[in-house]
Write a protein that holds these residues in place. Structure first.
Motif, short mmCIF file in Angstrom:
data_model
loop_
_atom_site.label_atom_id
_atom_site.label_comp_id
_atom_site.label_asym_id
_atom_site.label_seq_id
_atom_site.Cartn_x
_atom_site.Cartn_y
_atom_site.Cartn_z
N ALA A 21 0.83 -1.20 0.00
CA ALA A 21 0.00 0.00 0.00
C ALA A 21 0.87 1.26 0.00
CB ALA A 21 -0.93 0.00 1.21
N ALA A 22 1.94 1.23 0.78
CA ALA A 22 2.84 2.39 0.85
C ALA A 22 3.50 2.65 -0.50
CB ALA A 22 3.88 2.17 1.94
N ILE A 23 3.99 1.60 -1.14
CA ILE A 23 4.67 1.75 -2.43
C ILE A 23 3.68 2.23 -3.50
CG2 ILE A 23 5.88 0.50 -4.27
CD1 ILE A 23 7.55 1.07 -1.70
N ARG A 24 2.51 1.62 -3.56
CA ARG A 24 1.51 2.00 -4.57
C ARG A 24 1.05 3.45 -4.42
NH1 ARG A 24 -1.85 -3.32 -3.63
NH2 ARG A 24 -0.54 -4.77 -4.80
N ASN A 25 1.14 3.96 -3.20
CA ASN A 25 0.66 5.31 -2.93
C ASN A 25 1.80 6.30 -2.67
OD1 ASN A 25 -2.46 5.20 -2.76
ND2 ASN A 25 -1.75 3.33 -1.76
N SER A 26 3.02 5.90 -3.00
CA SER A 26 4.20 6.78 -2.88
C SER A 26 4.34 7.41 -1.50
CB SER A 26 4.15 7.87 -3.96
OG SER A 26 4.10 7.30 -5.24
N ILE A 27 4.18 6.57 -0.48
CA ILE A 27 4.34 7.05 0.90
C ILE A 27 5.83 7.27 1.17
CG2 ILE A 27 4.04 6.48 3.35
CD1 ILE A 27 1.38 7.03 1.91
N ILE B 232 9.15 4.73 3.03
CA ILE B 232 9.10 3.28 2.82
C ILE B 232 9.84 3.00 1.51
CG2 ILE B 232 7.63 1.26 2.44
CD1 ILE B 232 7.26 2.34 5.22
N GLU B 233 10.98 2.32 1.62
CA GLU B 233 11.80 2.04 0.43
C GLU B 233 11.55 0.66 -0.14
OE1 GLU B 233 15.82 2.93 1.61
OE2 GLU B 233 15.23 4.93 2.29
N ALA B 234 11.40 -0.34 0.72
CA ALA B 234 11.08 -1.71 0.30
C ALA B 234 12.06 -2.26 -0.74
CB ALA B 234 9.64 -1.78 -0.20
N GLU B 235 13.33 -2.18 -0.45
CA GLU B 235 14.36 -2.60 -1.39
C GLU B 235 14.26 -4.06 -1.81
OE1 GLU B 235 18.14 -1.43 0.21
OE2 GLU B 235 17.70 0.70 -0.07
N CYS B 236 13.78 -4.94 -0.94
CA CYS B 236 13.71 -6.37 -1.28
C CYS B 236 12.37 -6.74 -1.91
CB CYS B 236 14.00 -7.25 -0.07
SG CYS B 236 12.64 -7.34 1.12
N GLY B 237 11.48 -5.78 -2.04
CA GLY B 237 10.19 -6.05 -2.67
C GLY B 237 9.21 -6.82 -1.83
N THR C 85 13.99 -2.07 5.07
CA THR C 85 13.71 -0.74 4.52
C THR C 85 12.21 -0.45 4.36
OG1 THR C 85 13.99 -1.52 2.24
CG2 THR C 85 15.94 -0.63 3.35
N CYS C 86 11.38 -1.28 4.99
CA CYS C 86 9.94 -0.98 5.06
C CYS C 86 9.50 -0.93 6.53
CB CYS C 86 9.13 -2.02 4.28
SG CYS C 86 9.11 -3.66 5.01
N HIS C 87 10.47 -0.67 7.38
CA HIS C 87 10.26 -0.60 8.83
C HIS C 87 9.24 0.49 9.19
CE1 HIS C 87 12.28 1.03 12.75
NE2 HIS C 87 11.29 0.21 13.05
N PRO D 123 9.98 5.80 10.30
CA PRO D 123 11.15 6.39 10.96
C PRO D 123 11.72 7.54 10.15
CG PRO D 123 11.71 4.28 9.97
CD PRO D 123 10.23 4.46 9.79
N GLU D 124 12.60 8.29 10.76
CA GLU D 124 13.22 9.43 10.09
C GLU D 124 13.96 8.99 8.82
OE1 GLU D 124 16.30 13.08 11.06
OE2 GLU D 124 15.66 11.76 12.67
N ARG D 125 14.54 7.81 8.87
CA ARG D 125 15.18 7.22 7.69
C ARG D 125 15.15 5.70 7.82
NH1 ARG D 125 20.45 5.46 8.75
NH2 ARG D 125 21.32 6.23 10.66
N GLN D 126 15.36 5.03 6.72
CA GLN D 126 15.45 3.57 6.74
C GLN D 126 16.93 3.19 6.81
OE1 GLN D 126 13.00 1.48 7.09
NE2 GLN D 126 11.23 2.69 6.55
#
Length: 106
Positions: free
Chosen positions: A27-33, A36-41, A48-50, A102-105
């Motif tokens: 949901a975060a990725i689809r909505n450009s939140i 949330i980086e989600a490097e591993c998909g 990176t989706c912490h 978080p402030e950063r991943q």
């Protein structure tokens, strides 16, 4: 469908509607939140989706699995309410869920 509220480290809230069965990360990725980086998909192979699950939602969301806990060791500013958003499946029970980024991943 459920509404998920993403609160960034500055306090700005973005609310998105998410279909049941998707993950909070998807949901975060689809909505450009932001945040949330989600490097591993979504394979639970990075941190990176912490997110921080709001205290009121911790019981409904549940605890992380041992594999998720291992990955959280690599996260930035991990807290007791930390989860990987790729491991949180959306359902009607999670309508209104509040998660912070978080402030950063890591």
């Amino acid at each position: 469908m459920a509404k998920i509220h993403f609160v960034d480290h500055k306090g700005e809230t973005r609310t998105v509607e998410v279909e049941n069965g998707a993950t909070v990360m998807e949901a975060a990725i689809r909505n450009s939140i932001p945040g949330i980086e989600a490097e591993c998909g979504g394979a639970c192979a990075c941190a990176t989706c912490h997110v921080y699950v709001d205290e009121a939602w911790r019981e409904k969301v549940g605890s992380p699995t041992p594999m998720e806990e291992d990955m959280l060791d690599f996260g930035f500013d991990v807290r007791p309410n930390s989860r990987l958003s790729c491991q949180i499946k959306v359902s009607d029970e999670l309508d209104g869920l509040v998660v912070g980024t978080p402030e950063r991943q890591a």
